[in-house]
Design an enzyme around this catalytic site. Structure first.
Site: not given
Lengths: 141, 306
Positions: B52-53, B81, B102, B130
């Site tokens: 969703r985000t 890496k 995120r 958030h």
């Protein structure tokens, strides 16, 4: 018990009794080559008993570390046998690489090369929170 | 220094009011905004999966006429890496005009902001913050109630690890006359520092209860959350707590007729699908509001006016 007065150097006074060795370690005074005197359990009108540290050489101390450990400590600067400055400490607003975050979910736990930054969150209780995750849990770096 | 949004309190109440007004205008006049971000690029750096985000950010930028680049999981980035967040951000800020990030670790967005030359939007940092979900929640509450003050809100479920709850409490603590009912099992209570900092310090009234049924009749807004498996180190504890609160039509029988039910989504089973048909369910509207408010935020941080 007599400890000679110092001519040029620093006297840390009003250290909470029993804490002088912690400060000796935290300021890495063991690395100094000049005379350093630790006085434990000295009588104090204000505190009952106190510790003191006398450093017989002019030096710059990390006042942030001292203010974090114990903001009640006073720092006396001695020149030619006389006190020329008396500094009162305050808890610093920001601690950089003095304590590290204990929160295993914090990004600083995963990437330890990041500066460990803590910000003063409560002046009354001298509590600090991690600038990254806001956790209060810190341990000495 | 670029302007970042890492925490909802990085935005003032006045700024949030303006973002809400812009979001409403975007919905009313979408053609006015369809080209305002031409030649601008949004990087979506998702070190943790999200449907969703990420899609909401990308859809928002595309609707403004901009373009998007990025990755949707850490395994498709140089993190595998051993690259640090700082180095990734340093690199990407050479390519993009704005970054939405995120990351599963708390405080990762703050770390990113130390290295970025372009605005960073925190799209979720572990169980911490958030802020764009909170903007979505605020827009939804405003559109449901036409106000952001004078109500009783129940926050239900995982209040300990639920970052959307933390951000929402911090945001609403700046508005007047709001009562909080914190509904959770003992193990998932709201963290002490949020209660002290956002509520107690400002004398904001709240109660902590463990029964949704007992509290539901007094609520104007019910904010449901999911018990998130990814926040637990111990699977047994997750399994024990995951079904703590499930909202059903039967439980809603005692609720007010103008209750608004919000959920940041995704849900697992904490709201039964029968509730979707109830006119009090506002969580699908929240999804749409999420795109509108992110459009408004991208424009604001890029200093673009329609």
């Amino acid at each position: 018990m007599n400890i000679d007065s110092i001519q040029n150097g620093v006297v840390l006074d009003h250290i909470c009794a029993g804490k002088s060795m912690d400060i000796y370690r935290d300021l890495q005074l063991d690395k100094l080559e000049c005379p350093v005197a630790i006085i434990k359990n000295a009588r104090s009108a204000r505190m009952g008993s106190k510790d003191m540290i006398k450093i017989d050489s002019p030096m710059e101390l990390d006042l942030d570390i001292l203010g974090y450990i114990d903001p009640n400590i006073t720092v006396n600067v001695i020149r030619d046998g006389k006190r020329v400055e008396k500094k009162h400490l305050a808890p610093p607003q920001k601690l950089v690489n003095i304590i590290r975050c204990k929160n295993p979910r914090c990004i600083t736990s995963a990437e330890p090369q990041l500066d460990a930054i803590f910000l003063l969150s409560d002046r009354k209780t001298n509590r600090y929170r991690c600038a990254y995750c806001e956790s209060e849990e810190g341990k000495r770096a | 220094m670029p302007r970042n949004v890492l925490d909802i309190i990085d935005l003032s109440v006045g700024e949030i009011d303006r973002l809400i007004a812009t979001a409403e205008d975007i919905e009313a006049n979408p053609e006015k905004y369809q080209d305002v971000c031409r030649n601008r690029q949004l990087a979506t750096l998702f070190f943790e999966p999200s449907t969703r985000t990420r899609l909401s950010f990308e859809s928002a930028m595309l609707a403004l006429g901009g373009s998007v680049l990025g990755f949707s999981e850490a395994s498709s980035s140089s993190t595998t890496k051993g690259e640090t967040v700082g180095d990734t951000i340093h690199t990407v800020s050479c390519y993009a005009d704005i970054i939405a990030m995120r990351h599963p670790k708390e405080g990762a967005a703050y770390a990113a902001s130390q290295f970025s030359e372009v605005p960073i939007i925190n799209a979720g940092d572990g169980g911490h913050n958030h802020p764009t979900q909170t903007l979505t929640d605020l827009l939804t509450i405003y559109r449901e109630k036409r106000r952001l003050s004078g109500f009783t809100i129940g926050l239900c479920g995982d209040l300990k690890f639920g970052r959307t709850v933390h951000s929402l409490v911090n945001a609403l603590s700046r508005y007047e006359d709001i009562r909080y009912v914190l509904i959770s099992p003992e193990e998932l209570k709201l963290p002490r520092y949020i209660k002290e900092q956002a509520l107690k310090a400002q004398g904001i009234p709240y109660t902590q209860v463990s029964s949704l049924e007992d509290a539901i009749s007094e609520l104007d807004i019910l904010y449901m959350t999911r018990v998130q498996k990814e926040r637990f180190f111990n699977e047994e504890e997750y399994l024990r707590l995951k079904d703590s609160y499930i909202l059903t039509p039967e439980r809603l029988a005692k609720a007010k007729s103008d209750l608004s039910i919000l959920h940041p989504l995704p849900r697992v089973n904490e709201i039964s699908v029968e509730v979707d048909r109830d006119p009090r369910a506002a969580y699908w509207k929240q999804v749409k509001n999420g795109k509108l408010i992110r459009m408004a935020l991208i424009m604001y941080l890029l200093n673009i006016q329609a």
